[in-house]
Design a protein around this motif. Structure first.
Motif, PDB file in Angstrom:
ATOM      1  N   ALA A 126      -2.069  -3.157  -2.424  1.00 31.78           N
ATOM      2  CA  ALA A 126      -1.689  -2.618  -1.163  1.00 31.78           C
ATOM      3  C   ALA A 126      -2.962  -1.752  -0.525  1.00 31.78           C
ATOM      4  O   ALA A 126      -3.457  -0.834  -1.324  1.00 31.78           O
ATOM      5  CB  ALA A 126      -0.808  -1.651  -1.198  1.00 31.78           C
ATOM      6  N   TRP A 127      -3.473  -2.126   0.555  1.00 31.65           N
ATOM      7  CA  TRP A 127      -4.681  -1.790   0.999  1.00 31.65           C
ATOM      8  C   TRP A 127      -4.682  -1.097   2.476  1.00 31.65           C
ATOM      9  O   TRP A 127      -4.037  -1.762   3.473  1.00 31.65           O
ATOM     10  CB  TRP A 127      -5.775  -2.901   1.294  1.00 31.65           C
ATOM     11  CG  TRP A 127      -7.264  -2.483   1.674  1.00 31.65           C
ATOM     12  CD1 TRP A 127      -7.673  -1.922   2.700  1.00 31.65           C
ATOM     13  CD2 TRP A 127      -8.404  -2.966   0.711  1.00 31.65           C
ATOM     14  NE1 TRP A 127      -9.037  -1.651   2.478  1.00 31.65           N
ATOM     15  CE2 TRP A 127      -9.385  -2.197   1.246  1.00 31.65           C
ATOM     16  CE3 TRP A 127      -8.717  -3.354  -0.567  1.00 31.65           C
ATOM     17  CZ2 TRP A 127     -10.679  -2.321   0.787  1.00 31.65           C
ATOM     18  CZ3 TRP A 127      -9.648  -3.416  -1.067  1.00 31.65           C
ATOM     19  CH2 TRP A 127     -10.840  -3.008  -0.362  1.00 31.65           C
ATOM     20  N   LEU A 128      -5.006   0.220   2.611  1.00 31.56           N
ATOM     21  CA  LEU A 128      -4.662   1.088   3.659  1.00 31.56           C
ATOM     22  C   LEU A 128      -6.269   1.466   4.214  1.00 31.56           C
ATOM     23  O   LEU A 128      -6.874   2.182   3.513  1.00 31.56           O
ATOM     24  CB  LEU A 128      -3.915   2.105   3.628  1.00 31.56           C
ATOM     25  CG  LEU A 128      -3.726   2.982   4.706  1.00 31.56           C
ATOM     26  CD1 LEU A 128      -3.221   2.217   6.193  1.00 31.56           C
ATOM     27  CD2 LEU A 128      -2.809   4.196   4.477  1.00 31.56           C
ATOM     28  N   LEU A 137      -2.148  -1.958  -7.500  1.00 33.46           N
ATOM     29  CA  LEU A 137      -3.161  -1.054  -6.992  1.00 33.46           C
ATOM     30  C   LEU A 137      -3.082  -0.778  -5.413  1.00 33.46           C
ATOM     31  O   LEU A 137      -2.923  -1.611  -4.687  1.00 33.46           O
ATOM     32  CB  LEU A 137      -4.584  -1.998  -7.173  1.00 33.46           C
ATOM     33  CG  LEU A 137      -6.039  -1.558  -6.489  1.00 33.46           C
ATOM     34  CD1 LEU A 137      -6.297  -0.242  -7.429  1.00 33.46           C
ATOM     35  CD2 LEU A 137      -6.823  -2.845  -6.535  1.00 33.46           C
ATOM     36  N   LEU A 138      -3.259   0.544  -5.164  1.00 32.19           N
ATOM     37  CA  LEU A 138      -3.106   1.120  -3.773  1.00 32.19           C
ATOM     38  C   LEU A 138      -4.579   1.488  -3.597  1.00 32.19           C
ATOM     39  O   LEU A 138      -5.275   2.381  -4.179  1.00 32.19           O
ATOM     40  CB  LEU A 138      -2.214   2.315  -3.813  1.00 32.19           C
ATOM     41  CG  LEU A 138      -2.107   2.974  -2.546  1.00 32.19           C
ATOM     42  CD1 LEU A 138      -1.794   2.046  -1.270  1.00 32.19           C
ATOM     43  CD2 LEU A 138      -1.317   4.247  -2.712  1.00 32.19           C
ATOM     44  N   VAL A 139      -5.221   0.958  -2.576  1.00 29.34           N
ATOM     45  CA  VAL A 139      -6.637   1.232  -2.149  1.00 29.34           C
ATOM     46  C   VAL A 139      -6.538   2.055  -0.975  1.00 29.34           C
ATOM     47  O   VAL A 139      -5.797   1.499   0.366  1.00 29.34           O
ATOM     48  CB  VAL A 139      -7.356   0.073  -1.815  1.00 29.34           C
ATOM     49  CG1 VAL A 139      -8.728   0.175  -1.456  1.00 29.34           C
ATOM     50  CG2 VAL A 139      -7.504  -0.822  -3.074  1.00 29.34           C
ATOM     51  N   LEU A 140      -6.991   3.262  -0.847  1.00 23.14           N
ATOM     52  CA  LEU A 140      -7.337   3.943   0.240  1.00 23.14           C
ATOM     53  C   LEU A 140      -8.729   3.959   0.979  1.00 23.14           C
ATOM     54  O   LEU A 140      -9.588   4.536   0.308  1.00 23.14           O
ATOM     55  CB  LEU A 140      -6.899   5.444   0.233  1.00 23.14           C
ATOM     56  CG  LEU A 140      -5.367   5.511  -0.255  1.00 23.14           C
ATOM     57  CD1 LEU A 140      -4.943   7.001  -0.390  1.00 23.14           C
ATOM     58  CD2 LEU A 140      -4.230   5.168   0.777  1.00 23.14           C
ATOM     59  N   GLU A 141      -9.050   3.169   1.786  1.00 26.63           N
ATOM     60  CA  GLU A 141     -10.368   3.155   2.223  1.00 26.63           C
ATOM     61  C   GLU A 141     -10.793   3.942   3.371  1.00 26.63           C
ATOM     62  O   GLU A 141      -9.877   4.299   4.208  1.00 26.63           O
ATOM     63  CB  GLU A 141     -10.639   1.559   2.905  1.00 26.63           C
ATOM     64  CG  GLU A 141     -12.072   1.315   3.361  1.00 26.63           C
ATOM     65  CD  GLU A 141     -12.087  -0.221   3.818  1.00 26.63           C
ATOM     66  OE1 GLU A 141     -13.157  -0.473   4.186  1.00 26.63           O
ATOM     67  OE2 GLU A 141     -11.124  -0.670   3.968  1.00 26.63           O
ATOM     68  N   ASP A 142     -12.020   4.460   3.415  1.00 28.87           N
ATOM     69  CA  ASP A 142     -12.321   5.603   4.229  1.00 28.87           C
ATOM     70  C   ASP A 142     -11.663   6.707   4.204  1.00 28.87           C
ATOM     71  O   ASP A 142     -11.374   7.436   5.187  1.00 28.87           O
ATOM     72  CB  ASP A 142     -12.588   4.918   5.580  1.00 28.87           C
ATOM     73  CG  ASP A 142     -13.459   3.867   5.921  1.00 28.87           C
ATOM     74  OD1 ASP A 142     -14.560   3.960   5.241  1.00 28.87           O
ATOM     75  OD2 ASP A 142     -13.324   2.895   6.674  1.00 28.87           O
TER      76      ASP A 142
END
Length: 196
Positions: free
Chosen positions: A46-48, A112-117
């Motif tokens: 999951a990418w945010l 996997l939870l990705v928090l970008e920026d």
């Protein structure tokens, strides 16, 4: 070398990838996920991608729950219902997080939870709620934060508990051997060590 660091980090709650703009943070994570997919070990992702407009806590959590639907289309139904409750009966953020954690605990397999920026987030309430999420993160879920700065999260406590992997600018820079290998692949003329 960096792919191994990211892979080893999956055993912990949080991986923090922190370096200034242009260091290839997002590219590295995407390469790692592609490499994991070719080996058949890629988690559900999951990418945010965040920006300054996501500093409203309700908006932030609405987007995060929506991103988590990558783990399953029904995931987050209870959390979103609480987020969408009328203002007069708005559920406290802790109740929403509890519902989300319970829903995340039900996902099959590794996530996997990705928090970008994440550096775009400046609202203390969001940082506090992410810290709460980390405290209650299901064992099969891993959080990866990509940021230009170190976020105000309980990093020292996570590191002391062995739950934190950090990759910063020094690790992202090429070593001398990597520089030489890169230039050889680029068919650049042979250089002396000081020029490398």
């Amino acid at each position: 070398r960096l792919l191994h660091l990211l892979e080893a980090g999956r055993e912990r709650k949080l991986t923090l990838l922190s370096a200034p703009a242009g260091f290839g943070k997002t590219t590295l994570v995407r390469q790692w996920l592609a490499d994991s997919a070719t080996r058949g070990t890629a988690p559900a992702v999951a990418w945010l991608a965040l920006d300054a407009g996501d500093n409203d806590p309700l908006r932030f959590w609405r987007y995060l729950v929506a991103a988590c639907r990558a783990f399953g289309p029904e995931l987050g139904a209870q959390s979103l219902a609480l987020l969408d409750a009328p203002i007069a009966i708005k559920s406290p953020l802790e109740m929403i997080l509890t519902a989300l954690v319970n829903e995340l605990a039900q996902i099959p397999g590794e996530g996997l939870l990705v928090l970008e920026d994440y550096h775009a987030i400046s609202t203390p309430q969001i940082h506090e709620s992410i810290a709460m999420l980390l405290d209650h993160l299901p064992a099969h879920l891993h959080l990866l934060i990509i940021s230009r700065t170190q976020p105000p999260l309980p990093l020292a406590r996570l590191a002391a508990a062995g739950e934190l992997t950090t990759i910063e600018a020094p690790e992202l820079r090429f070593s001398n051997a990597e520089t030489e290998a890169f230039l050889e692949q680029a068919a650049a003329p042979a250089l002396q060590a000081d020029a490398l």
